[in-house]
Design a protein around this motif. Structure first.
Motif, PDB file in Angstrom:
ATOM      1  N   SER A 169       2.381   6.812   2.600  1.00  9.87           N
ATOM      2  CA  SER A 169       1.235   5.969   2.926  1.00  9.87           C
ATOM      3  C   SER A 169       0.165   6.105   1.852  1.00  9.87           C
ATOM      4  O   SER A 169      -0.482   5.128   1.469  1.00  9.87           O
ATOM      5  CB  SER A 169       0.698   6.353   4.295  1.00  9.87           C
ATOM      6  N   LEU A 200       1.298   3.925  -0.979  1.00  5.12           N
ATOM      7  CA  LEU A 200       1.320   2.486  -0.717  1.00  5.12           C
ATOM      8  C   LEU A 200      -0.059   1.923  -0.398  1.00  5.12           C
ATOM      9  O   LEU A 200      -0.372   0.800  -0.766  1.00  5.12           O
ATOM     10  CB  LEU A 200       2.271   2.189   0.447  1.00  5.12           C
ATOM     11  N   ALA A 201      -0.858   2.723   0.298  1.00  2.31           N
ATOM     12  CA  ALA A 201      -2.113   2.183   0.807  1.00  2.31           C
ATOM     13  C   ALA A 201      -3.152   2.094  -0.303  1.00  2.31           C
ATOM     14  O   ALA A 201      -3.136   2.886  -1.239  1.00  2.31           O
ATOM     15  CB  ALA A 201      -2.632   3.075   1.929  1.00  2.31           C
ATOM     16  N   PRO A 202      -4.029   1.119  -0.208  1.00  2.00           N
ATOM     17  CA  PRO A 202      -5.108   1.045  -1.189  1.00  2.00           C
ATOM     18  C   PRO A 202      -6.104   2.174  -0.964  1.00  2.00           C
ATOM     19  O   PRO A 202      -6.140   2.772   0.118  1.00  2.00           O
ATOM     20  CB  PRO A 202      -5.750  -0.312  -0.884  1.00  2.00           C
ATOM     21  N   MET A 221       1.289   1.728   7.635  1.00  2.00           N
ATOM     22  CA  MET A 221       1.699   2.458   6.451  1.00  2.00           C
ATOM     23  C   MET A 221       0.877   2.056   5.239  1.00  2.00           C
ATOM     24  O   MET A 221       0.493   2.901   4.431  1.00  2.00           O
ATOM     25  CB  MET A 221       3.180   2.158   6.198  1.00  2.00           C
ATOM     26  N   VAL A 222       0.593   0.773   5.103  1.00  2.00           N
ATOM     27  CA  VAL A 222      -0.111   0.312   3.899  1.00  2.00           C
ATOM     28  C   VAL A 222      -1.603   0.133   4.152  1.00  2.00           C
ATOM     29  O   VAL A 222      -2.281  -0.545   3.414  1.00  2.00           O
ATOM     30  CB  VAL A 222       0.482  -1.011   3.375  1.00  2.00           C
ATOM     31  N   LYS A 223      -2.091   0.764   5.197  1.00  2.00           N
ATOM     32  CA  LYS A 223      -3.511   0.640   5.504  1.00  2.00           C
ATOM     33  C   LYS A 223      -4.266   1.810   4.888  1.00  2.00           C
ATOM     34  O   LYS A 223      -3.740   2.920   4.804  1.00  2.00           O
ATOM     35  CB  LYS A 223      -3.696   0.636   7.017  1.00  2.00           C
ATOM     36  N   GLU A 224      -5.486   1.543   4.501  1.00  2.00           N
ATOM     37  CA  GLU A 224      -6.257   2.594   3.848  1.00  2.00           C
ATOM     38  C   GLU A 224      -6.523   3.732   4.817  1.00  2.00           C
ATOM     39  O   GLU A 224      -6.843   3.525   5.978  1.00  2.00           O
ATOM     40  CB  GLU A 224      -7.579   2.030   3.329  1.00  2.00           C
ATOM     41  N   MET A 247      -1.965   5.617   8.531  1.00  2.00           N
ATOM     42  CA  MET A 247      -0.814   6.424   8.914  1.00  2.00           C
ATOM     43  C   MET A 247      -1.227   7.661   9.706  1.00  2.00           C
ATOM     44  O   MET A 247      -0.522   8.100  10.601  1.00  2.00           O
ATOM     45  CB  MET A 247      -0.079   6.846   7.647  1.00  2.00           C
TER      46      MET A 247
END
Lengths: 122, 155, 352, 369
Positions: free
Chosen positions: A30, A33-35, C61-64, C225
């Motif tokens: 994560s 991938l995450a910003p 998953m792709v969240k800040e 996450m």
């Protein structure tokens, strides 16, 4: 017997390591991938859109502490009760009477706490 | 415990009922006969021009100042084909400000404006101002049969 | 095959299973709640929204991953581990059938009780580390609630241990072939279910995360996450606790059909399927309760635990012990005690 | 006891404005000791739009569109108060049919508004389902509102002397059908929460206020009636056609959250009774009375009270001639009810604060105006 013991309980250790590793992996992925665009507004704590009044670092009321103490006593009691429960049939009425005394002492303690108002949330 | 069990029975029963949800963009509820969407301009097919003469009454009464109207001399009046001396030049309805309150319709002295069923004005463009062609189209769409709907069966 | 590789493979399969069943449960909860409320629930992703949970997982998953700048970083970041790992460790001892299991621990029941209470620390850390008043209140509430309900939970389980004279979960499940323990231990079952609802922080005991006043309690500052791990832990706990309830009160994989104890593949699959039918039925009840009930208040919750559940669980324990020593007829008294508990709750609510 | 002598630091918590349970943008600053509320300070004004000042620049009818937005859950009831005031100022008598239409719409609106209360209180208590059930019922009623007035919330329907447009064809039949469904829905909602032990323990004895204190604070409506004061403007100063209708005023006596809830649930049933009577009695005829072409009242002033779902809703209207009202003063029941919050929250728990606030059923549009 020790072999069997190690066989059984090594799985516990492996489970702990694997679960820990999986979570670590998830968070790591994560993180990739995450910003990541931190800002001051994002770094503030949530308090309904207002700036926090005072610090959260305040003393908390003692009644939580009393519950924790009571819990300790009873939890230790449960630790004693488990082995007793398994072998009660073999030991017979003697063990039953002994435990009756033990439990009633603790229950008297609970009654005392009840009477004293510890269980109330005034 | 009785009230708790009663509540459980209620939720159990409604578990088996038909859901009331309407999946909005795919299907939508029927609108009521007199539903207020955004106002549209009525078109005078006999003379081939809108009824609106651009008198700005609606703009004056509009509580949110969503309407901007200008007026011009009617070329068709000179030709003699129209009885309207003046005609609307530009009529801009700011859709994002309009509150569908029907005031413009009520104050109009020429019955040139009406409430339409159009309420889905959102789109992927910043242009939220409807001009004369759009407003006339809204009204025309309204006149094509949708007006005579019966009272809808509410659910 | 060395024992540790065998264990690692089993644990890995179990982890995979837990992650997947959590997704299924989240989808199921949303659908059940939706239909209780005459809604449709998720409908857009896939057929009847069946891909909603994977979609959510990808989104999270792709969240800040935000953290308050004033938070205690180490405490804040390590809290999710301390919540999830102990809950997952419970699965080591939970058998799904007589041989589908990581390990049949000889102290299985005790082990479960021990690990179920460990995640309290994680919740408290999440609440404390966030530098947020709601989170702090939620964390302290969580601690108070979870430790209080730990006691009736442990004591109600003891009744079963008394009857079987064993702590191995496999033995306990097998011992219920003609008659599951819910009939011998109705009071224990009621107390166990109530206490485990509180342990899982589910309605009507979802006080630590009470979204109407504490806006999510200890989890209020978590996102992405890291928040998903808490969610994962919550649902994994739901599976684990329901599985325990099925194992020790509802007859595990054996009751009411043929004791599905054979070693053949078919028998094992049947046993696991039957076991999970029961688990899902129980989980459905939990969701159903969530769709029906309001939330209790923290003082009522504590009073309920200390003044009702703990005394009644001792009554259950002593009656069961007496039954073991002096004859099974005494177990009839447990039914009377159950009725007493129900009536007390009823009368208390009426008296107000 | 020794516990009380231990010194701890009080914590100050913001509840609102961006909080899920403060019913809009209301903010209260709670000073708490552990879980217990020591003091509560309400802050209002986040939704202030200057309704009273705006009205001075609107003509007599367009004031209504702002009124719809004050108490946005009970638009018809607000319009009722203002229109009666305007009619008194103008000396206009509304047509008989219009009176019935107005009462029907007001009472349907009362049910819809109380349904909103029911759902929100349930959600505050932590139950998810009541909210959805309440909205299911509201949806039926709003279908009727849409059919009659063209809008679902901001109606702009009443006019001096009557209503904007007559009831649509088949309204009476459709309304009866909806009422039957709503009656069933209310019973269902009732069974879901009213006898629920958890709900009872969360509401009984919480946020209680005595009748004397409630009167002192200027509380009205269900809050006051839950304290045992049988006060309802529809009965004490009957307006419109309420004196011809047969209905009861539900009263409860302990003034706590539960009683406010019970009073509102019963009020919904009484409203259904009223609507049914109106549907039986409604005469044919014009929906507008005799009204001058231009609405220009003589100089003068008038104060009108009506019974809003939230209580005593007053409009003070001053005319100095001309097209615009000189002053429109609104006596907002929510505002006065909210003032009692501090008193009610004494010795409550944090969890109770949202329940008590929910039981007041505030609408911030009306409090802040």
């Amino acid at each position: 017997m020790p072999n069997e013991y190690i066989f059984d309980y090594s799985a516990v250790l492996i489970a702990a390591v694997l679960a820990f590793g999986t979570i670590f992996l998830l968070l790591f992925l994560s993180g990739l991938l995450a910003p990541r665009q931190p800002s001051r507004a994002k770094g503030t704590v949530y308090e309904c859109g207002m700036l926090p009044i005072g610090s959260y670092w305040s003393q908390y009321h003692v009644r939580y502490y009393l519950f924790a103490i009571l819990f300790m006593i009873f939890d230790v009691e449960i630790v004693f009760l488990f082995p007793w429960a398994v072998v009660l049939k073999e030991l017979g009425s003697f063990a039953f009477n002994e435990m009756l005394v033990f439990v009633s002492i603790l229950l008297v303690g609970l009654l005392y706490a009840w009477k004293k108002g510890v269980l109330e949330w005034k | 415990m009785l009230g708790l069990i009663k509540g459980m029975i209620i939720t159990w029963k409604s578990n088996w009922r038909k859901p009331v949800t309407v999946q909005y963009p795919d299907e939508s509820l029927p609108l009521a006969p007199g539903y207020f969407g955004f106002p549209g301009l009525i078109y005078d097919h006999e003379v081939d021009e809108p009824f609106c003469v651009g008198c700005q009454v609606c703009a004056r009464y509009c509580p949110t100042d969503a309407i901007f109207v200008t007026m011009k001399d009617n070329p068709k009046f000179k030709e003699g084909t129209s009885k309207r001396r003046k005609i609307v030049d530009s009529f801009e309805l700011n859709i994002s400000r309009c509150i569908s309150c029907n005031i413009c319709v009520e104050v109009c002295n020429f019955d040139a404006i009406e409430m339409t069923d159009t309420f889905e004005a959102a789109g992927y463009h910043p242009d939220v101002v409807a001009g004369i062609p759009a407003l006339i189209e809204m009204s025309e769409k309204q006149r094509k049969g949708v007006l005579a709907r019966p009272l809808k069966e509410t659910r | 095959m060395p024992a540790w590789i065998d264990a690692a493979i089993r644990v890995a399969i179990m982890l995979f299973f837990v992650f997947n069943i959590v997704m299924v449960l989240i989808y199921m909860e949303r659908k059940v709640l939706a239909h209780i409320q005459q809604r449709l629930g998720p409908m857009r992703t896939g057929f009847h929204g069946i891909l909603q949970s994977p979609a959510d997982a990808i989104k999270l998953m792709v969240k800040e991953d935000l953290a308050p700048s004033s938070a205690d970083k180490w405490v804040f970041r390590s809290a999710p581990y301390l919540v999830f790992v102990p809950i997952f460790m419970m699965f080591v001892a939970i058998p799904f059938s007589s041989s589908v299991v990581i390990r049949h621990l000889d102290m299985g029941l005790f082990y479960l009780v021990a690990f179920s209470s460990l995640s309290i620390v994680g919740m408290l850390m999440a609440g404390w580390g966030s530098d947020n008043k709601y989170a702090l209140l939620g964390g302290v509430r969580a601690a108070a609630q979870l430790i209080s309900y730990e006691l009736p939970l442990g004591i109600s389980i003891l009744g079963v241990a008394l009857l079987t004279q064993s702590l191995r979960l496999g033995d306990i499940a097998s011992a219920q072939y003609p008659l599951p323990f819910i009939f011998a231990q109705p009071l224990g079952f009621v107390i166990f279910i109530t206490a485990s609802l509180a342990e899982m922080s589910r309605t009507p005991f979802d006080i630590p995360v009470a979204e109407s006043e504490l806006v999510g309690g200890p989890l209020v500052e978590y996102s992405g996450m890291r928040w998903a791990v808490f969610f994962l832990a919550e649902y994994a706990n739901l599976v684990a606790t329901s599985a325990i309830a099925v194992l020790i009160f509802l007859g595990g994989w054996s009751w009411p059909f043929y004791a599905l104890e054979g070693v053949g593949w078919l028998m094992q699959i049947l046993a696991v399927a039957w076991f999970f039918t029961k688990v899902f039925a129980l989980i459905f009840v939990v969701f159903w309760l969530r769709g029906t009930l309001p939330r209790l208040r923290i003082d009522q919750l504590m009073t309920f635990a200390w003044k009702l559940l703990i005394p009644f669980s001792f009554v259950n324990l002593l009656l069961t012990a007496a039954a073991v020593i002096y004859g099974t007829a005494i177990l009839a008294l447990v039914w009377v005690a159950t009725a007493c508990l129900g009536y007390t709750v009823y009368a208390y609510a009426r008296s107000r | 006891m020794a516990l009380d002598r231990l010194q701890t630091v009080d914590m100050t918590i913001n509840m609102g404005p961006q909080h899920p349970s403060t019913h809009g943008v209301f903010r209260m600053v709670l000073r708490v000791d552990g879980e217990r509320i020591l003091d509560c300070e309400p802050y209002i004004g986040y939704l202030h739009r200057g309704f009273e000042k705006l009205s001075e620049n609107e003509n007599y009818h367009t004031v209504l569109i702002h009124l719809d937005r004050t108490d946005y859950l009970a638009g018809f009831c607000n319009e009722m108060a203002y229109i009666i005031a305007l009619e008194k100022l103008l000396g206009v008598v509304p047509s008989e049919r219009a009176e019935y239409i107005r009462v029907i719409m007001c009472e349907l609106n009362r049910i819809a508004s109380h349904m909103m209360f029911y759902g929100a209180l349930g959600a505050d208590a932590g139950a998810l389902t009541p909210f959805l059930y309440a909205f299911r019922e509201r949806e039926r009623l709003q279908g009727l509102f849409e059919a009659v007035s063209g809008a679902r919330m901001m109606f702009f329907y009443f006019r001096a002397g009557g209503v904007r447009i007559d009831l649509p064809d088949g309204f009476i039949r459709e309304c009866r059908r909806v009422l039957d469904a709503v009656k069933f829905g209310i019973d269902e909602c009732d069974k879901l929460l009213t006898n629920n032990e958890v709900f009872i323990s969360r509401t009984k004895g919480i946020g209680a206020i005595s009748a004397a204190a409630a009167i002192d604070y200027g509380c009205s409506g269900p809050i006051l009636r839950a304290c045992g004061v049988k006060e309802d403007v529809r009965r004490s100063e009957p307006y419109s056609i309420y004196d011809r209708l047969d209905f009861d005023i539900p009263v409860a006596y302990s003034g706590d959250t539960y009683d406010r809830y019970v009073v509102r649930m019963e009020e919904m049933r009484q409203s259904i009774r009223i609507v049914e009577q109106c549907l039986d009695q409604i005469p044919d005829g014009p929906f507008m009375g005799k009204v001058p072409r231009f609405i220009r009242p003589e100089p003068g002033e008038v104060y009108v009270r009506t019974e809003n779902p939230r209580g005593d809703y007053g409009i003070y209207l001053i005319s100095r001639g001309g097209d615009y009202p000189y002053r429109v003063k609104l006596r907002s029941p929510c505002f006065c009810n909210l003032m009692a919050l501090r008193e009610m929250l004494k010795d409550c728990y944090i969890a109770d604060s949202v329940m008590v606030l929910g039981s007041l059923d505030i609408v911030l549009g009306e409090v802040d105006r």
